[in-house]
Design a protein around this motif. Structure first.
Motif, PDB file in Angstrom:
ATOM      1  N   ILE A   1       0.857  -1.193   0.000  1.00 55.44           N
ATOM      2  CA  ILE A   1       0.000   0.000   0.000  1.00 55.44           C
ATOM      3  C   ILE A   1       0.893   1.243   0.000  1.00 55.44           C
ATOM      4  O   ILE A   1       1.984   1.235   0.572  1.00 55.44           O
ATOM      5  CB  ILE A   1      -0.908   0.007   1.245  1.00 55.44           C
ATOM      6  CG1 ILE A   1      -1.798  -1.248   1.276  1.00 55.44           C
ATOM      7  CG2 ILE A   1      -1.786   1.252   1.282  1.00 55.44           C
ATOM      8  CD1 ILE A   1      -2.611  -1.386   2.552  1.00 55.44           C
ATOM      9  N   ASN A   2       0.434   2.306  -0.622  1.00 54.74           N
ATOM     10  CA  ASN A   2       1.203   3.552  -0.655  1.00 54.74           C
ATOM     11  C   ASN A   2       1.509   4.056   0.753  1.00 54.74           C
ATOM     12  O   ASN A   2       0.699   3.929   1.666  1.00 54.74           O
ATOM     13  CB  ASN A   2       0.451   4.633  -1.429  1.00 54.74           C
ATOM     14  CG  ASN A   2       0.379   4.335  -2.918  1.00 54.74           C
ATOM     15  OD1 ASN A   2       1.135   3.511  -3.429  1.00 54.74           O
ATOM     16  ND2 ASN A   2      -0.532   4.994  -3.613  1.00 54.74           N
ATOM     17  N   SER A   3       2.677   4.647   0.904  1.00 54.88           N
ATOM     18  CA  SER A   3       3.140   5.103   2.223  1.00 54.88           C
ATOM     19  C   SER A   3       2.223   6.157   2.836  1.00 54.88           C
ATOM     20  O   SER A   3       2.148   6.291   4.065  1.00 54.88           O
ATOM     21  CB  SER A   3       4.559   5.655   2.117  1.00 54.88           C
ATOM     22  OG  SER A   3       4.603   6.758   1.216  1.00 54.88           O
ATOM     23  N   SER A   4       1.505   6.917   2.001  1.00 53.43           N
ATOM     24  CA  SER A   4       0.615   7.968   2.518  1.00 53.43           C
ATOM     25  C   SER A   4      -0.473   7.382   3.420  1.00 53.43           C
ATOM     26  O   SER A   4      -0.909   8.045   4.370  1.00 53.43           O
ATOM     27  CB  SER A   4      -0.028   8.729   1.357  1.00 53.43           C
ATOM     28  OG  SER A   4      -0.731   7.839   0.505  1.00 53.43           O
ATOM     29  N   PHE A   5      -0.892   6.155   3.149  1.00 55.17           N
ATOM     30  CA  PHE A   5      -1.902   5.510   3.992  1.00 55.17           C
ATOM     31  C   PHE A   5      -1.385   5.365   5.417  1.00 55.17           C
ATOM     32  O   PHE A   5      -2.103   5.633   6.389  1.00 55.17           O
ATOM     33  CB  PHE A   5      -2.271   4.138   3.422  1.00 55.17           C
ATOM     34  CG  PHE A   5      -3.102   3.294   4.348  1.00 55.17           C
ATOM     35  CD1 PHE A   5      -4.469   3.495   4.446  1.00 55.17           C
ATOM     36  CD2 PHE A   5      -2.519   2.313   5.149  1.00 55.17           C
ATOM     37  CE1 PHE A   5      -5.241   2.720   5.309  1.00 55.17           C
ATOM     38  CE2 PHE A   5      -3.279   1.547   6.011  1.00 55.17           C
ATOM     39  CZ  PHE A   5      -4.645   1.752   6.092  1.00 55.17           C
ATOM     40  N   PHE A   6      -0.137   4.946   5.565  1.00 58.85           N
ATOM     41  CA  PHE A   6       0.436   4.733   6.889  1.00 58.85           C
ATOM     42  C   PHE A   6       0.719   6.057   7.590  1.00 58.85           C
ATOM     43  O   PHE A   6       0.565   6.166   8.808  1.00 58.85           O
ATOM     44  CB  PHE A   6       1.697   3.875   6.775  1.00 58.85           C
ATOM     45  CG  PHE A   6       1.420   2.508   6.218  1.00 58.85           C
ATOM     46  CD1 PHE A   6       0.941   1.500   7.027  1.00 58.85           C
ATOM     47  CD2 PHE A   6       1.599   2.248   4.862  1.00 58.85           C
ATOM     48  CE1 PHE A   6       0.641   0.243   6.508  1.00 58.85           C
ATOM     49  CE2 PHE A   6       1.313   1.005   4.344  1.00 58.85           C
ATOM     50  CZ  PHE A   6       0.828  -0.004   5.161  1.00 58.85           C
ATOM     51  N   SER A   7       1.095   7.046   6.820  1.00 59.08           N
ATOM     52  CA  SER A   7       1.310   8.376   7.399  1.00 59.08           C
ATOM     53  C   SER A   7       0.026   8.900   8.011  1.00 59.08           C
ATOM     54  O   SER A   7       0.034   9.511   9.092  1.00 59.08           O
ATOM     55  CB  SER A   7       1.803   9.346   6.319  1.00 59.08           C
ATOM     56  OG  SER A   7       3.043   8.936   5.806  1.00 59.08           O
ATOM     57  N   SER A   8      -1.092   8.640   7.341  1.00 53.80           N
ATOM     58  CA  SER A   8      -2.386   9.087   7.859  1.00 53.80           C
ATOM     59  C   SER A   8      -2.774   8.369   9.147  1.00 53.80           C
ATOM     60  O   SER A   8      -3.604   8.855   9.916  1.00 53.80           O
ATOM     61  CB  SER A   8      -3.476   8.871   6.805  1.00 53.80           C
ATOM     62  OG  SER A   8      -3.721   7.485   6.605  1.00 53.80           O
ATOM     63  N   GLN A   9      -2.144   7.200   9.380  1.00 60.16           N
ATOM     64  CA  GLN A   9      -2.387   6.428  10.593  1.00 60.16           C
ATOM     65  C   GLN A   9      -1.323   6.681  11.661  1.00 60.16           C
ATOM     66  O   GLN A   9      -1.286   6.002  12.692  1.00 60.16           O
ATOM     67  CB  GLN A   9      -2.389   4.925  10.260  1.00 60.16           C
ATOM     68  CG  GLN A   9      -3.366   4.512   9.176  1.00 60.16           C
ATOM     69  CD  GLN A   9      -4.794   4.524   9.674  1.00 60.16           C
ATOM     70  OE1 GLN A   9      -5.069   4.108  10.784  1.00 60.16           O
ATOM     71  NE2 GLN A   9      -5.711   5.014   8.850  1.00 60.16           N
ATOM     72  N   ASN A  10      -0.431   7.668  11.394  1.00 60.15           N
ATOM     73  CA  ASN A  10       0.690   7.997  12.298  1.00 60.15           C
ATOM     74  C   ASN A  10       1.631   6.803  12.503  1.00 60.15           C
ATOM     75  O   ASN A  10       2.184   6.611  13.591  1.00 60.15           O
ATOM     76  CB  ASN A  10       0.167   8.486  13.660  1.00 60.15           C
ATOM     77  CG  ASN A  10      -0.595   9.799  13.543  1.00 60.15           C
ATOM     78  OD1 ASN A  10      -0.156  10.710  12.843  1.00 60.15           O
ATOM     79  ND2 ASN A  10      -1.728   9.884  14.211  1.00 60.15           N
TER      80      ASN A  10
END
Length: 366
Positions: free
Chosen positions: A116-125
């Motif tokens: 999954i794109n890294s932005s997804f994990f960034s949004s989850q901190n």
């Protein structure tokens, strides 16, 4: 006569179907996408800021005799596959991106990469090692393709004789959330999204001309010493009595694999001209954890060869390659290299399971 005509028609259909899905007797190039289980140096070329220890000896000690950016003591599965076809080891994309075209294959895998794109994990901190997700790696491939072939016909002919390894990828989509406190119950609903990202990548590669694709499932990560140390339980029922591995984590990765297999079958129906092979990494390695000595792993399966001590020789304050860590005398006797990755010997065993055809369907070569 009617019966004979039906039989001839049936045989013709079967032979035509087999011909349409037949693989070449030899692959002339390999293109690999994935994470640290197959990265041959991309993460190191980015600076490896999140895990700098792979720059240090004893990484690479067994075969290369120096650190190469591989997260092991030696060769990886992708290296053994390249050897089996008489191809050179795949150079990391970041080492050849601006040079002359490499027609024997390139490695796009990056240690720490997610499906999954890294932005997804960034949004989850959730903090990752790298932003070079599977989607980024696909972008690299598209850029490289421009230097490999020009016309559609030329690309089609070239890629028909190429092997595409799409993974292993997805393990870090679970690893990093686990490190940030998520549970197997919380992550189970994420499986369709993770598998969906992998399926999307396979579809894109087929549309770009790929015909022969290997898509591996997840390894039994509930058996690695990092998990056994970080998620240890006082409850004996949490462990598989046959392996000593954490049951809940392995159950999640088995669920992932089953889901992936189902989606790959749908993809085969969508692209009948493509040869989509499922590589059973889990099946190829779980038997080692059950009877490691039977396979020559006399150092055991659950304790890391290189690490900073503790029951499983894994210590997050003293990783392999860091001051305070020690390394075993014979890595070939161990399955676990550094608590997260496998030894060359373990990777070699899994690779044999693919090359010999026991743990891949359909076979790598027909």
């Amino acid at each position: 006569m009617k019966t004979m005509n039906i039989l001839v028609f049936f045989l013709f259909c079967c032979l035509s179907s087999k011909s349409a899905l037949s693989s070449p007797s030899h692959y002339n190039a390999i293109f690999n996408f994935g994470d640290s289980h197959s990265d041959t140096g991309n993460f190191l070329l980015t600076g490896a800021l999140a895990y700098p220890f792979i720059k240090n000896f004893p990484y690479g000690e067994t075969f290369f005799h120096h650190a190469t950016g591989r997260c092991s003591d030696g060769r990886l599965i992708v290296d053994f596959i390249a050897e089996s076809f008489g191809l050179p080891y795949l150079p990391p994309y970041l080492a050849v991106a601006k040079g002359p075209p490499v027609h024997t294959g390139v490695n796009f895998a990056v240690a720490g990469a997610t499906a999954i794109n890294s932005s997804f994990f960034s949004s989850q901190n959730i903090v990752l090692w790298t932003n070079d997700s599977l989607n980024v790696q696909l972008g690299w491939f598209k850029s490289l393709k421009l230097s490999l072939c020009t016309t559609k016909q030329e690309c089609d002919e070239y890629f028909k004789k190429s092997l595409f390894l799409v993974g292993e990828i997805g393990e870090n989509d679970y690893n990093f959330p686990f490190l940030f406190g998520r549970t197997t119950t919380q992550l189970r609903p994420l499986v369709p999204q993770i598998v969906g990202a992998i399926i999307r990548a396979v579809r894109i590669l087929i549309e770009e001309g790929a015909v022969n694709l290997v898509v591996p499932g997840q390894l039994p990560t509930g058996c690695i010493s990092a998990y056994l140390t970080s998620f240890q339980s006082a409850n004996e029922s949490a462990y598989d009595p046959k392996t000593g591995c954490l049951k809940a984590y392995n159950a999640l990765f088995e669920y992932h694999n089953n889901y992936l297999e189902q989606e790959l079958q749908r993809l085969r129906e969508e692209y009948p001209h493509a040869r989509i092979m499922y590589a059973d990494y889990y099946g190829a390695s779980i038997s080692i954890y059950r009877t490691p000595k039977l396979y020559g792993f006399y150092g055991g399966a659950l304790r890391a060869c290189c690490g900073g001590g503790g029951p499983y020789n894994f210590n997050s304050s003293s990783y392999c390659g860091q001051a305070g860590s020690t390394v075993c005398k014979d890595p070939s006797a161990f399955v676990d290299w550094d608590g997260i990755h496998s030894t060359e010997s373990a990777y070699h065993y899994i690779a044999k399971g693919l090359i010999d055809g026991g743990f891949i369907s359909p076979p790598l070569l027909s």
